[in-house]
Design a protein around this motif. Structure first.
Motif, PDB file in Angstrom:
ATOM      1  N   GLY A 196     -23.471 -18.558  -6.320  1.00 45.67           N
ATOM      2  CA  GLY A 196     -22.988 -18.099  -7.600  1.00 45.67           C
ATOM      3  C   GLY A 196     -21.876 -18.981  -8.093  1.00 45.67           C
ATOM      4  O   GLY A 196     -21.065 -19.487  -7.336  1.00 45.67           O
ATOM      5  N   VAL A 235     -20.774 -15.605 -11.181  1.00 46.45           N
ATOM      6  CA  VAL A 235     -21.996 -15.951 -11.918  1.00 46.45           C
ATOM      7  C   VAL A 235     -21.645 -16.555 -13.265  1.00 46.45           C
ATOM      8  O   VAL A 235     -22.512 -17.081 -13.963  1.00 46.45           O
ATOM      9  N   ASP A 243     -33.490 -14.478   0.463  1.00 48.11           N
ATOM     10  CA  ASP A 243     -32.054 -14.457   0.732  1.00 48.11           C
ATOM     11  C   ASP A 243     -31.769 -13.535   1.912  1.00 48.11           C
ATOM     12  O   ASP A 243     -31.561 -12.334   1.751  1.00 48.11           O
ATOM     13  N   HIS A 259     -23.414 -14.477  -2.497  1.00 44.60           N
ATOM     14  CA  HIS A 259     -24.836 -14.160  -2.450  1.00 44.60           C
ATOM     15  C   HIS A 259     -25.130 -12.832  -3.123  1.00 44.60           C
ATOM     16  O   HIS A 259     -26.210 -12.645  -3.697  1.00 44.60           O
ATOM     17  N   GLN A 294     -25.638 -13.432  -6.727  1.00 46.41           N
ATOM     18  CA  GLN A 294     -26.941 -14.019  -7.036  1.00 46.41           C
ATOM     19  C   GLN A 294     -27.996 -12.942  -7.248  1.00 46.41           C
ATOM     20  O   GLN A 294     -29.016 -13.183  -7.905  1.00 46.41           O
TER      21      GLN A 294
END
Length: 382
Positions: A2, A83, A265, A325, A328
């Motif tokens: 991100g 983000v 992920d 993560h 994301q």
């Protein structure tokens, strides 16, 4: 990863073995041995505090600054920070949660509750050194353990990050996956009761009685943004030494359960109880988990029960990784997707229009060439 931020570059993970070569980030943290006289077998010891401060003071200041900087980085975090700016997006283009929720999962005795307390302790050193542990740790088989989902804020007063401690897995792959999938898809809430298929009637009644005693009220359901798989390093090493394939396979199958619903992920892995192992054994466990789970070494965090500088940095490094993560996995708003599709459609239309103009020009050129050829042919006939 991100965008919009990242862990401070000075925040390394703790080395897992003395036999490993230290990365360049550790250069400033390596302890400096006292200077020794080449003609003497004994090291010189300086009793002057001012000289000692000159020799070691700057190193201690650098270490304290790095740790303080990493803590403040977590404290300042707000959902959407990382983000912002990714692919020219804004935080407002995503469906942002009120709190970024991290889920702890793992087998019995993995150390999930201990990990919650270890994470909290990193910040309590500054906020309230005498604060009690947040998570209750089960110390015997008679305890019902973490029979309810518990939400813990990190740090304690945070409005941005929470960690959910869960009951230990049932050690049945099918049931584990069903429970994990339900948590990942439908969300979870503080105080939710957790029972397994092997719980007898008396145990279930005790859990319900505890729920009524503490008067758990329905809490807001939160979507899980990222998961942390916790394993006991001592148990893993023992299983490797005993060639206990059942336990190893169980770890692998549970880790690979489709509970993440996050594509490829995979969760972060935290190895606990490393303070009961040697540095070489801790490195061996991490390398075995790399092979078992098929993930890079950087995704496995060695967080022992030790209270030291390197462990604190490893905790903060793990939090940064999980938050990045988690962001994301924030869904993009439908109107942004429509806008993006509109932009793509416009670009395609512009390309087609440009292509049509090119084709039209080519056709006109060919017509002119054909006309000229005919005219020249007539002139030759005359």
């Amino acid at each position: 990863m991100g965008g919009g931020g990242g862990c401070p570059s000075s925040m390394p993970s703790s080395p897992s073995s003395s036999s490993e070569s230290l990365r360049h980030e550790f250069g400033e943290y390596v302890a400096v041995s006292p200077a020794c006289d080449s003609d003497s077998d004994e090291c010189c010891v300086c009793d002057d505090p001012e000289v000692e401060a000159l020799l070691h003071g700057s190193g201690l200041q650098d270490r304290s600054h790095s740790l303080r900087e990493a803590k403040e980085f977590i404290r300042r975090y707000k959902p959407g920070d990382w983000v912002e700016g990714v692919c020219d997006t804004k935080a407002g283009d995503y469906v942002l949660p009120e709190v970024t929720a991290l889920l702890l999962v793992g087998p019995s005795g993995a150390g999930k509750s201990t990990l919650v307390n270890r994470i909290t302790q990193v910040f309590d050193k500054d906020d309230d050194p005498d604060a009690p542990d947040q998570a209750h740790i089960s110390c015997n088989s008679k305890s019902v353990g973490t029979s309810f989902l518990w939400e813990y804020r990190v740090p304690r007063n945070s409005n941005s990050i929470c960690i959910y401690d869960t009951r230990s897995l049932f050690n049945n792959q099918e049931m584990d996956c069903k429970m994990l999938q339900r948590w990942m898809t439908k969300g979870l809430s503080h105080g939710e009761m957790v029972t397994w298929g092997n719980d007898d009637y008396n145990k279930i009644q005790n859990i319900k009685l505890m729920g009524r005693r503490y008067n758990f009220l329905p809490c807001k359901t939160r979507k899980v943004n990222f998961a942390i798989f916790v394993v006991n390093g001592v148990s893993v090493l023992q299983s490797i030494n005993d060639d206990n394939k059942d336990y190893i396979n169980l770890l692998h199958e549970t880790f690979m359960c489709p509970f993440l619903a996050f594509g490829d992920d995979k969760p972060a892995v935290v190895v606990t109880h490393g303070d009961r192992l040697s540095l070489q054994q801790r490195a061996h466990v991490r390398n075995e988990l790399v092979e078992l789970f098929g993930i890079p070494l950087q995704q496995i965090f060695d967080i022992p029960g030790s209270d030291d500088y390197e462990t604190d940095l490893s905790v903060l490094d793990m939090l940064c990784y999980c938050i990045q993560h988690a962001e994301q996995n924030f869904p993009i708003k439908i109107n942004y997707l429509s806008e993006m599709h509109g932009r793509e459609t416009t670009k395609i239309a512009e390309r087609l229009t440009s292509l049509d103009a090119t084709i039209e020009a080519a056709i006109i050129f060919l017509c002119i060439v054909i006309l000229l050829l005919r005219v020249s042919d007539k002139l030759l006939q005359w």
